[in-house]
Motif scaffolding. Structure first.
Motif, mmCIF file in Angstrom:
data_model
loop_
_atom_site.group_PDB
_atom_site.id
_atom_site.type_symbol
_atom_site.label_atom_id
_atom_site.label_comp_id
_atom_site.label_asym_id
_atom_site.label_seq_id
_atom_site.Cartn_x
_atom_site.Cartn_y
_atom_site.Cartn_z
ATOM 1 N N GLU A 87 0.825 -1.207 0.000
ATOM 2 C CA GLU A 87 0.000 0.000 0.000
ATOM 3 C C GLU A 87 0.861 1.261 0.000
ATOM 4 O O GLU A 87 0.552 2.231 -0.704
ATOM 5 N N ALA A 88 1.948 1.262 0.781
ATOM 6 C CA ALA A 88 2.829 2.429 0.828
ATOM 7 C C ALA A 88 3.490 2.665 -0.530
ATOM 8 O O ALA A 88 3.585 3.808 -0.996
ATOM 9 N N SER A 89 3.932 1.592 -1.177
ATOM 10 C CA SER A 89 4.586 1.764 -2.480
ATOM 11 C C SER A 89 3.586 2.208 -3.548
ATOM 12 O O SER A 89 3.919 3.027 -4.409
ATOM 13 N N LEU A 90 2.358 1.708 -3.488
ATOM 14 C CA LEU A 90 1.335 2.119 -4.446
ATOM 15 C C LEU A 90 0.971 3.595 -4.265
ATOM 16 O O LEU A 90 0.885 4.345 -5.244
ATOM 17 N N LEU A 91 0.810 4.020 -3.018
ATOM 18 C CA LEU A 91 0.496 5.428 -2.766
ATOM 19 C C LEU A 91 1.649 6.341 -3.183
ATOM 20 O O LEU A 91 1.417 7.416 -3.749
ATOM 21 N N GLN A 92 2.877 5.917 -2.941
ATOM 22 C CA GLN A 92 4.024 6.712 -3.348
ATOM 23 C C GLN A 92 4.097 6.812 -4.872
ATOM 24 O O GLN A 92 4.362 7.875 -5.426
ATOM 25 N N TYR A 93 3.834 5.700 -5.561
ATOM 26 C CA TYR A 93 3.838 5.702 -7.022
ATOM 27 C C TYR A 93 2.782 6.655 -7.578
ATOM 28 O O TYR A 93 3.053 7.465 -8.461
ATOM 29 N N VAL A 94 1.582 6.573 -7.035
ATOM 30 C CA VAL A 94 0.493 7.428 -7.510
ATOM 31 C C VAL A 94 0.794 8.890 -7.197
ATOM 32 O O VAL A 94 0.539 9.779 -8.018
ATOM 33 N N TYR A 95 1.372 9.155 -6.037
ATOM 34 C CA TYR A 95 1.686 10.530 -5.651
ATOM 35 C C TYR A 95 2.712 11.148 -6.597
ATOM 36 O O TYR A 95 2.536 12.276 -7.062
ATOM 37 N N TYR A 96 3.776 10.427 -6.905
ATOM 38 C CA TYR A 96 4.842 10.998 -7.724
ATOM 39 C C TYR A 96 4.536 10.988 -9.221
ATOM 40 O O TYR A 96 5.183 11.703 -9.973
ATOM 41 N N HIS A 97 3.569 10.192 -9.662
ATOM 42 C CA HIS A 97 3.280 10.124 -11.092
ATOM 43 C C HIS A 97 1.871 10.611 -11.419
ATOM 44 O O HIS A 97 1.305 10.253 -12.444
#
Length: 80
Positions: A56-66
């Protein structure tokens, strides 16, 4: 023979050249691979709480930066 070899090298060498932009993946591809790997790890482990949190943390970080709809503070409301 040498002349043919040199001519062949002059023809083939430009075909072997790789554009530097294509040598490394973009950040979007790298992030998607990271999210996919963590998803597979989460699914393989039976959805342990640590694996779910990491995914979940990696998915949220991916969505935030892209997220191309999120502007910077100079562009508007300060979101994200």
């Amino acid at each position: 023979r040498v002349v043919c070899l040199v001519l062949l090298m002059m023809i083939v060498l430009p075909l072997l050249h790789i554009d530097p932009a294509e040598q490394f993946p973009t950040s979007a591809v790298y992030g998607a691979d990271l999210v996919h790997d963590l998803f597979e790890k989460m699914e393989g482990s039976g959805r342990g709480p640590r694996d779910v949190a990491a995914y979940e943390a990696s998915l949220l970080q991916y969505v935030y930066y892209h997220n191309w709809f999120a502007g910077t503070e100079e562009q508007g409301d300060g979101c994200p």
